[in-house]
Enzyme design. Structure first.
Site, short mmCIF file in Angstrom:
data_model
loop_
_atom_site.label_atom_id
_atom_site.label_comp_id
_atom_site.label_asym_id
_atom_site.label_seq_id
_atom_site.Cartn_x
_atom_site.Cartn_y
_atom_site.Cartn_z
N GLU A 131 3.25 -143.57 7.65
CA GLU A 131 2.01 -143.39 8.40
C GLU A 131 2.03 -143.91 9.70
O GLU A 131 1.11 -144.70 10.35
CB GLU A 131 0.82 -144.16 7.56
CG GLU A 131 0.69 -143.90 6.03
CD GLU A 131 0.22 -142.38 5.90
OE1 GLU A 131 -0.20 -141.79 6.95
OE2 GLU A 131 0.04 -141.96 4.68
N LEU A 164 -9.44 -142.46 5.94
CA LEU A 164 -8.51 -142.49 4.74
C LEU A 164 -9.08 -141.71 3.89
O LEU A 164 -10.23 -141.91 3.22
CB LEU A 164 -8.17 -143.86 4.50
CG LEU A 164 -7.42 -144.84 5.68
CD1 LEU A 164 -7.25 -146.24 4.80
CD2 LEU A 164 -5.89 -144.24 6.13
#
Length: 190
Positions: free
Chosen positions: A93, A171
Site C-alpha cells: 500500500e 479504505l
C-alpha cells in the site's frame, strides 16, 4: 542521511514496483515474491502503513486472504530504522506513505537491499496516486497488473468508486470499489 554505495557490502540492491488497480493482485504478487525470498533463507522485513486496517492490523492480506506478518508504520523513515541487517524489504500500500518513501527506497537499495513495493498507481479519479509515480520513475523493475472489468470482462486499469465520497483516501473493498476498463470507467463519469 545518505548511505555511500560502497557500504553495501558488495551486494547490489534494487527497487521493484508492483502496481495496478484495485483487485489486480498486487498484494498477492508481493506475498508470492516474499514467500520465495523466505524459501531462499533470506532475511526479510515487511512494512505497511498504519492506516491500512481493512483485513488485519498486523498483516498484509490479499483479497483472497493470503497473508504475511508485517510491521505497521506511521512514516517511511521508520523503515530505515527497522530494516537493519536484512536482504529484502517488502512494502505494501505504498500510495498511502509520505513523500520520503522514494528517498527511503533509494537508500535501502544503496545498502544492497532488494526493495519490493506494491501499490495503486491511480486513485479513484484515474490520477497518479501518492508517491507511486516517483517510485515508478526510480524502479529498476516494474510489474503492472490488471483486474477484470466487472462491466465487460476486458482488462481493468481503473478503480471505480461506487460511493459519493470525495476523499482521496477511502479504505474499502468490493463494497466501495470495482475494477473497470477505461471505457466503462469514463462512461460512468458522464
Amino acid at each position: 542521511m545518505f548511505i555511500e554505495p560502497s557500504l553495501a557490502g558488495g551486494r547490489r540492491g534494487w527497487i521493484e514496483v508492483i502496481c495496478g488497480s484495485m483487485f489486480s493482485g498486487k498484494t498477492e504478487e508481493l506475498i508470492r515474491r516474499l514467500k520465495r525470498v523466505r524459501i531462499a533463507n533470506l532475511k526479510v522485513e515487511i512494512f505497511k502503513p498504519t492506516i491500512d486496517t481493512r483485513y488485519n492490523e498486523l498483516n498484509i492480506v490479499s483479497h483472497n486472504e493470503n497473508n504475511m506478518a508485517a510491521t505497521p508504520i506511521e512514516n517511511s523513515q521508520q523503515i530505515l530504522l527497522l530494516a537493519q541487517e536484512v536482504d529484502v524489504v517488502g512494502i505494501d500500500e505504498a500510495q498511502f506513505f509520505d513523500a520520503e518513501l522514494p528517498f527511503v527506497c533509494d537508500q535501502l537499495a544503496l545498502r544492497g537491499i532488494r526493495v519490493i513495493i506494491a501499490g495503486l498507481d491511480m486513485d479513484y479519479l484515474g490520477k497518479p496516486f501518492g508517491q507511486m509515480p516517483n517510485l515508478l520513475a526510480k524502479a529498476d523493475y516494474i510489474t503492472k497488473l490488471h483486474a477484470i472489468c466487472v462491466k465487460c470482462g476486458n482488462i481493468a486499469n481503473y478503480s471505480y468508486r461506487k460511493t459519493a465520497s470525495n476523499n482521496t483516501v477511502l479504505l474499502g473493498e468490493k463494497d466501495v470499489y470495482e475494477p473497470r476498463c477505461r471505457q466503462h470507467f469514463y462512461e460512468a463519469e458522464d
